[in-house]
Design an enzyme around this catalytic site. Structure first.
Site, PDB file in Angstrom:
ATOM      1  CE1 TYR A  75      45.015  40.890  46.606  1.00  0.00           C
ATOM      2  CE2 TYR A  75      44.689  41.246  44.253  1.00  0.00           C
ATOM      3  CZ  TYR A  75      45.522  40.974  45.314  1.00  0.00           C
ATOM      4  OH  TYR A  75      46.849  40.770  45.099  1.00  0.00           O
TER       5      TYR A  75
ATOM      6  CG  HIS B  40      44.586  44.780  46.461  1.00  0.00           C
ATOM      7  ND1 HIS B  40      44.476  45.544  45.332  1.00  0.00           N
ATOM      8  CD2 HIS B  40      45.725  44.068  46.318  1.00  0.00           C
ATOM      9  CE1 HIS B  40      45.500  45.295  44.527  1.00  0.00           C
ATOM     10  NE2 HIS B  40      46.274  44.416  45.108  1.00  0.00           N
TER      11      HIS B  40
HETATM   12 MG    MG Z   1      49.319  44.131  48.227  1.00  0.00          MG
END
Ligand code: MG
Length: 416
Positions: free
Chosen positions: A157, A210
């Site tokens: 992420y 995220h």
């Molecule tokens: Mg997700």
């Protein structure tokens, strides 16, 4: 035949190193039982304790057919209600009751929900890599086996792995997963520009922010991503800042998805009514199972919001099956996240390192058809079974969670 609940087992197993919690509801009818998913991977013992100590005494002897009554009974029994621990516990029972009802009726769960409205469920898979080259190589491997939708992330992420603070962090910063949101946004824009140049316009792309940028940054980032025509951009703001979606909607046409952290209707009702995002991403066990998810799906349908249920690795095959059964019966399915659970030796397993242990423990899983779609089996109920002896060979562990300790360059603890 009017079976009652005779016994409830909580089976904790980690065939792939991820803690899974499966609930087995046994009935007064010999051989009639159901399975549900109560997986909260990072608090599995708390969910197990809640089911064994509080829900089991509440439910023993009650009729299995009254799913809605039993859901409400569990939901309000402790007076204070909703939240990830109790909802996952309720989900374990709820899915098991739907599984039992399907077995009693001799029908798959999708038939109980009104029947199939589609033949297969379109799915997306996760593509990751260190750089553009590796990510494009992986995209091509997935396309070869029919995937039309892919979620692309560079380095997870956008942060490093958990460890000591990097040299560019403030002196004295604590260990964590360090993230520089400026670099993340710049690298991500470059990545999608390159993917479109190399892979063309046909492949449908998804990206998950995220919650790792500030809402102020999200306003410009969502706009900046427009040229790459994403299928959707996920969790651009944390659920505490959902109001910012109104402003983001005013400036950008990039489709948005949100919802894996939602616990209850109070959190998402207004979002759906105001169409603040396009795809509802609820995690089925996190909201309490099939019963509330079906209500939510129908509610979304009335507002033109489509579903794309959360389908990560940290949920059991029983929950993946529940997703697929709902998808098959939902008019407003958008897409389904699929974690790549396939028969042994299936080529894609090698991309994600998924081995066969999950398939030693669970049988009857929905299967990827090598064509972009996942198919349910036609067995009554959810169609999944568990080998309890094999499950016991993969014990769970309770460790301190580190990936959620995401930090900014000044050492501040950022939402993960
Ligand atoms: Mg997700």
């Amino acid at each position: 035949m009017n079976p009652t609940i005779q016994n409830i087992k909580v089976i904790c197993t980690a065939p792939e190193g991820i803690n899974l919690v499966v609930v087995k509801v046994e009935t007064s009818e010999p051989g009639l039982y159901g399975l549900g998913c109560a997986t909260f991977a990072y608090r599995h013992l708390t969910v197990k304790h809640l089911i064994e100590t509080y829900l089991t005494p509440l439910l023993l002897g009650r009729e299995v057919r009254n799913i809605t009554e039993l859901w409400n009974l569990m939901h309000q029994n402790a007076y204070w209600r909703t939240g990830p621990i109790v909802n996952n516990a309720i989900s374990g029972i709820d899915m098991a009751l739907w599984d039992i009802k399907g077995k009693m009726a001799g029908m798959p769960v999708y038939d109980l929900l009104g029947g199939k409205v589609r033949a297969g469920v379109p799915v997306y898979r996760h593509v990751d890599g260190r750089d553009v080259e590796e990510i494009c190589d992986n995209i091509e491997k997935f396309r070869e086996i029919g995937l039309r939708y892919l979620r692309c992330q560079m380095g997870g992420y956008g942060g490093d792995g958990y460890g000591e603070a990097p040299s560019w962090a403030a002196k004295g910063s604590l260990p964590g997963v360090y993230l520089d949101s400026d670099a993340y946004m710049r690298n991500t824009l470059h990545l999608f520009e390159q993917i479109r140049i190399r892979e063309g316009e046909e492949i449908k792309l998804v990206h998950d922010v995220h919650e790792r940028i500030h809402p102020t940054e999200a306003v410009t980032f969502v706009k900046d991503m427009e040229p790459y025509h994403l299928f959707f951009l996920e969790d651009v703001v944390p659920m505490e800042h959902l109001d910012w979606l109104e402003r983001i909607r005013q400036v950008s046409s990039t489709p948005l998805s949100q919802g894996e952290l939602f616990n209850n209707p109070a959190e998402y009702k207004r979002c759906v009514q105001n169409r603040l995002f396009d795809y509802m991403r609820v995690h089925l066990s996190q909201v309490g199972g099939i019963t509330p998810a079906r209500k939510l799906q129908l509610f979304c349908q009335e507002y033109g919001v489509r579903t794309c249920w959360h389908g990560p690795g940290d949920m059991s095959p029983v929950a993946h099956a529940a997703n697929i059964h709902l998808d098959l019966a939902s008019e407003n399915l958008g897409l389904q996240e699929w974690s790549g659970i396939e028969p042994p030796n299936f080529v894609i397993q090698k991309l994600n390192g998924i081995h066969g242990a999950l398939l030693e423990v669970f049988s009857g899983l929905p299967e990827y058809g090598n064509d972009g779609f996942v198919y349910a089996n036609d067995k009554p109920g959810l169609g999944v079974d568990i080998d309890e002896k094999k499950a016991a060979a993969y014990p769970c562990t309770a460790e301190v969670t580190t990936w959620t300790q995401t930090r900014n360059p000044d050492g501040f603890l950022q939402r993960p």
